[in-house]
Design a protein around this motif. Sequence first.
Motif, PDB file in Angstrom:
ATOM      1  N   GLY A   1      47.603  49.142  33.764  1.00  0.00           N
ATOM      2  CA  GLY A   1      46.154  49.125  33.914  1.00  0.00           C
ATOM      3  C   GLY A   1      45.488  47.765  33.921  1.00  0.00           C
ATOM      4  N   LEU A   2      46.231  46.706  34.144  1.00  0.00           N
ATOM      5  CA  LEU A   2      45.617  45.377  34.104  1.00  0.00           C
ATOM      6  C   LEU A   2      44.658  45.146  35.266  1.00  0.00           C
ATOM      7  N   GLN A   3      44.834  45.902  36.331  1.00  0.00           N
ATOM      8  CA  GLN A   3      43.877  45.829  37.438  1.00  0.00           C
ATOM      9  C   GLN A   3      42.496  46.286  36.971  1.00  0.00           C
ATOM     10  N   ASP A   4      42.452  47.212  36.028  1.00  0.00           N
ATOM     11  CA  ASP A   4      41.174  47.666  35.474  1.00  0.00           C
ATOM     12  C   ASP A   4      40.535  46.583  34.605  1.00  0.00           C
ATOM     13  N   LEU A   5      41.368  45.840  33.896  1.00  0.00           N
ATOM     14  CA  LEU A   5      40.853  44.744  33.073  1.00  0.00           C
ATOM     15  C   LEU A   5      40.174  43.694  33.949  1.00  0.00           C
ATOM     16  N   ILE A   6      40.785  43.379  35.084  1.00  0.00           N
ATOM     17  CA  ILE A   6      40.196  42.395  35.992  1.00  0.00           C
ATOM     18  C   ILE A   6      38.867  42.896  36.538  1.00  0.00           C
ATOM     19  N   ASP A   7      38.836  44.169  36.926  1.00  0.00           N
ATOM     20  CA  ASP A   7      37.574  44.745  37.405  1.00  0.00           C
ATOM     21  C   ASP A   7      36.513  44.751  36.298  1.00  0.00           C
TER      22      ASP A   7
ATOM     23  N   LEU B   1      31.081  41.708  33.929  1.00  0.00           N
ATOM     24  CA  LEU B   1      30.371  40.936  32.907  1.00  0.00           C
ATOM     25  C   LEU B   1      29.496  39.859  33.553  1.00  0.00           C
ATOM     26  N   LYS B   2      28.383  39.566  32.926  1.00  0.00           N
ATOM     27  CA  LYS B   2      27.509  38.501  33.414  1.00  0.00           C
ATOM     28  C   LYS B   2      28.186  37.144  33.234  1.00  0.00           C
ATOM     29  N   PRO B   3      27.899  36.181  34.118  1.00  0.00           N
ATOM     30  CA  PRO B   3      28.567  34.867  34.057  1.00  0.00           C
ATOM     31  C   PRO B   3      28.453  34.176  32.702  1.00  0.00           C
ATOM     32  N   ASP B   4      27.305  34.276  32.040  1.00  0.00           N
ATOM     33  CA  ASP B   4      27.174  33.591  30.752  1.00  0.00           C
ATOM     34  C   ASP B   4      28.085  34.204  29.702  1.00  0.00           C
ATOM     35  N   LEU B   5      28.374  35.507  29.836  1.00  0.00           N
ATOM     36  CA  LEU B   5      29.309  36.155  28.915  1.00  0.00           C
ATOM     37  C   LEU B   5      30.747  35.795  29.281  1.00  0.00           C
ATOM     38  N   GLN B   6      31.042  35.747  30.566  1.00  0.00           N
ATOM     39  CA  GLN B   6      32.388  35.346  31.001  1.00  0.00           C
ATOM     40  C   GLN B   6      32.766  33.985  30.442  1.00  0.00           C
ATOM     41  N   ASN B   7      31.795  33.094  30.342  1.00  0.00           N
ATOM     42  CA  ASN B   7      32.054  31.738  29.849  1.00  0.00           C
ATOM     43  C   ASN B   7      32.408  31.697  28.369  1.00  0.00           C
ATOM     44  N   LYS B   8      32.284  32.858  27.693  1.00  0.00           N
ATOM     45  CA  LYS B   8      32.538  32.895  26.257  1.00  0.00           C
ATOM     46  C   LYS B   8      33.878  33.534  25.907  1.00  0.00           C
ATOM     47  N   LEU B   9      34.727  33.739  26.920  1.00  0.00           N
ATOM     48  CA  LEU B   9      36.010  34.389  26.634  1.00  0.00           C
ATOM     49  C   LEU B   9      37.114  33.839  27.521  1.00  0.00           C
ATOM     50  N   HIS B  10      38.340  34.057  27.086  1.00  0.00           N
ATOM     51  CA  HIS B  10      39.512  33.736  27.903  1.00  0.00           C
ATOM     52  C   HIS B  10      40.622  34.723  27.551  1.00  0.00           C
ATOM     53  N   ILE B  11      41.430  35.063  28.551  1.00  0.00           N
ATOM     54  CA  ILE B  11      42.516  36.030  28.358  1.00  0.00           C
ATOM     55  C   ILE B  11      43.830  35.400  28.801  1.00  0.00           C
ATOM     56  N   THR B  12      44.810  35.403  27.900  1.00  0.00           N
ATOM     57  CA  THR B  12      46.156  34.915  28.208  1.00  0.00           C
ATOM     58  C   THR B  12      47.076  36.106  28.368  1.00  0.00           C
ATOM     59  N   ILE B  13      47.823  36.126  29.461  1.00  0.00           N
ATOM     60  CA  ILE B  13      48.686  37.262  29.783  1.00  0.00           C
ATOM     61  C   ILE B  13      50.151  36.840  29.692  1.00  0.00           C
ATOM     62  N   TYR B  14      50.900  37.500  28.802  1.00  0.00           N
ATOM     63  CA  TYR B  14      52.346  37.294  28.680  1.00  0.00           C
ATOM     64  C   TYR B  14      53.058  38.499  29.280  1.00  0.00           C
ATOM     65  N   GLY B  15      53.967  38.239  30.189  1.00  0.00           N
ATOM     66  CA  GLY B  15      54.716  39.310  30.827  1.00  0.00           C
ATOM     67  C   GLY B  15      54.941  38.999  32.296  1.00  0.00           C
TER      68      GLY B  15
ATOM     69  N   LEU C   1      53.559  43.474  39.874  1.00  0.00           N
ATOM     70  CA  LEU C   1      52.138  43.400  40.195  1.00  0.00           C
ATOM     71  C   LEU C   1      51.553  42.004  39.958  1.00  0.00           C
ATOM     72  N   GLU C   2      52.379  41.052  39.522  1.00  0.00           N
ATOM     73  CA  GLU C   2      51.839  39.749  39.112  1.00  0.00           C
ATOM     74  C   GLU C   2      51.033  39.063  40.208  1.00  0.00           C
ATOM     75  N   GLU C   3      51.605  38.915  41.390  1.00  0.00           N
ATOM     76  CA  GLU C   3      50.890  38.221  42.457  1.00  0.00           C
ATOM     77  C   GLU C   3      49.646  38.991  42.894  1.00  0.00           C
ATOM     78  N   GLY C   4      49.735  40.305  42.903  1.00  0.00           N
ATOM     79  CA  GLY C   4      48.588  41.118  43.250  1.00  0.00           C
ATOM     80  C   GLY C   4      47.450  40.979  42.250  1.00  0.00           C
ATOM     81  N   LEU C   5      47.788  40.880  40.971  1.00  0.00           N
ATOM     82  CA  LEU C   5      46.773  40.691  39.936  1.00  0.00           C
ATOM     83  C   LEU C   5      46.100  39.329  40.071  1.00  0.00           C
ATOM     84  N   LYS C   6      46.893  38.317  40.368  1.00  0.00           N
ATOM     85  CA  LYS C   6      46.329  36.979  40.551  1.00  0.00           C
ATOM     86  C   LYS C   6      45.374  36.944  41.741  1.00  0.00           C
TER      87      LYS C   6
END
Length: 363
Positions: A206-212, A217-231, A235-240
Amino acid sequence: MSTKRLAVVCNYVLRADRIGGMDRFFVAYDKAAKAKGYEVDWFFPDVLDKTFYEGVTLFSAEGNSSVEAFFLNYLQENEKTYTALVTHFTELCTPFYKKAKQAGRIKNLIAIDHNPRPLNGFPLKKQLKNRLKGYLHHKAIDRFIGVSSYTARHIVKDLGKVVARKTGVIYNGIDTSVFKKRENHDLNQEGKVQFVVVSHLRESKGLQDLIDALALLKPDLQNKLHITIYGEGPLEEGLKQQAKDKGVDQLLTFKGSSSEIPQLLADYQYLIQPTYMECFSLSILESLSANVPVITTTVGGNPEIIKEDKNGFLVQPKDKRALAAIIEEVVLGDRKITEDTSVLIEKEYTLDRMVAEHINLLD
């Protein structure tokens, strides 16, 4: 006194860059079985690394056949017998079990079910096939074990009531001692909430749902978070590419597989797992052991371990807006987990308990 011999057949590849909870269980189980007087042989589809498994007797199919077919050939060519056979990650109620039991003169055959079910269930044709398999082959298996109550219920649902009386539950457990616990609840130097994903990169996670959800999220909220993905995974290239197309690629860092997850988890504030199918997730147990709360879906055994507002948050699978809302509330500080999430794991879901309960099945 005759020698007790145990064979363990696992549809699981041994890799140096992926030493996880099951690897630790296998090694601990091997030690415990030997302490009970068993000679233990392990059969895997491929053994890419033996370092972690020092002292364990390993046999590899080396990609030439299924591990089940390899084991049957081994029995035939070596005329070896076993007191017990345990299987992990294999399909239930196939002809393999009867053939193995007869060829190996096996008295006790235990099938451990780690296999998740599809989000919307099996199609009718598969349901009928499963029920027929249960009717034809269940007698060869002495015990069916699910790794969660959800899994045990679905063993009976899939194979029929004929297996109910010999179906039980042994929850997954982890070696809590190897996990560094998160103690600092503050944000990093950039002032961002740090999320982590530990997952195979395939559609069912379900990581495609996480990206969606991030794109909602509004840009000012996006600037307040970061997500690191291990694995890693197909689907890796498709997710990127999806992240790039949605304009959120700067929020994600893909790190590939790592054997250092037990030490790395403590650097993050929440684990996100938007999965569609799960039995009883080791990643969730590991995150909680590191005192890192979890945002995940209501599928499989997840609700058996995640308690709302206590050690994490639950959303319906595929509900991107609900996932985005939880992320927003967490980033803004409107919802937070303040309890030490590791306490429950250290009490109820330890590797020692898991090993002991599996060893008890042998006698």
